[in-house]
Design an enzyme around this catalytic site. Structure first.
Site: not given
Length: 287
Positions: A41-42
């Site tokens: 994830e970002t």
């Protein structure tokens, strides 16, 4: 900035990239940028809609945007600790509002955070034992069904939760064709993400697989463990429980998640806490 979340040492836990000032990043760049970084994830930090909140946070995996995810909330809180008021922050995400309490070490330095899931537990449909066992390249006999069948559960992000024998958990591996078959059998599901777990007293070992979303295995999945905590409390019929979840061991990225779940008039709520370690800092160019 990148941080290792739910980590006891650097290069453990689950890596997260946090863009702390994303207001000027073009909309059409967000997903490609998350894909380029190739982390599970970002997050992109934006001004909040409600000025009483610390930030609005958008969460992207390699292939899509999430309504909510756990390790991105813990890691983003660590990065934005200077925005806290009395050690607390509130984040706006697509699923709702996430309450955060910073955690400190003996010297008073921020070491991590505890977050409360934005939604109460929702328990969905059961899945076939054979289908989920095939997703994990296990046999039906490896699945433990005394407490529950493989079942959908969510506290803002949905997972299929399955208990397996401890030895089988170590052998599990994602089988993409079986995941595609499981997804085709449930056309209403956005994705099929499977959290497999084995219990040992107050400690739980977990592995999470979601190959169709670009993450064959995840090293620390806060939202999945939140759903597990809520489900276990639901099954117990009690008012509160707490346990430690270990994940990522088989990947060489050991992760430690501290879980609590409790009953309220509005349903079962849960929190997850862990430590963070900073790794990289830089900037992205869009010219």
């Amino acid at each position: 900035m990148t941080v290792d979340v739910f980590a006891e040492q650097r290069f453990g836990g689950n890596a997260l990239a946090v863009f702390t000032d994303a207001a000027e990043i073009p909309e059409n760049v967000l997903q490609p940028l998350a894909s380029e970084l190739n982390l599970s994830e970002t997050t992109f930090v934006l001004p909040p809609d409600d000025p009483a909140h610390a930030a609005r946070v958008r969460i992207f995996c390699r292939t899509s945007e999430f309504d909510f995810a756990g390790h991105p909330m813990v890691g983003t809180a660590y990065v934005l600790a200077d925005r806290a008021r009395d050690g607390r922050l509130t984040f706006e995400v697509r699923a709702g509002v996430v309450e955060v309490e910073l955690r400190h070490d003996a010297e008073g330095r921020v070491r991590g955070a505890a977050i409360t899931a934005p939604l109460a537990l929702e328990v969905g449909a059961n899945h076939s034992v054979d289908s989920i066992a095939a997703c994990l390249e296990l046999s039906a006999g490896d699945v433990v069904t005394e407490r529950h069948e493989p079942v959908e559960a969510s506290m803002g992000n949905a997972f299929v939760i399955v208990e397996v024998r401890a030895e089988a958990l170590t052998r599990a591996a994602p089988n993409s064709p079986a995941f595609r078959s499981a997804h085709a059998a449930r056309p209403g599901l956005t994705r099929v993400a499977v959290l497999a777990y084995a219990r040992d007293g107050d400690e739980v070992r977990c592995r999470m697989f979601t190959p169709l979303s670009g993450t064959p295995e995840d090293s620390a999945t806060g939202s999945a463990n939140l759903a597990l905590a809520g489900l276990l409390l639901h099954l117990s019929g009690g008012d509160r429980l707490a346990f430690t979840s270990l994940q990522g061991v088989e990947m060489g990225r050991p992760s430690r998640l501290e879980l609590e779940a409790w009953s309220t008039q509005d349903g079962i709520r849960a929190s997850v806490a862990g430590s963070c370690i900073p790794v990289l800092r830089g900037e992205a160019a869009f010219a």
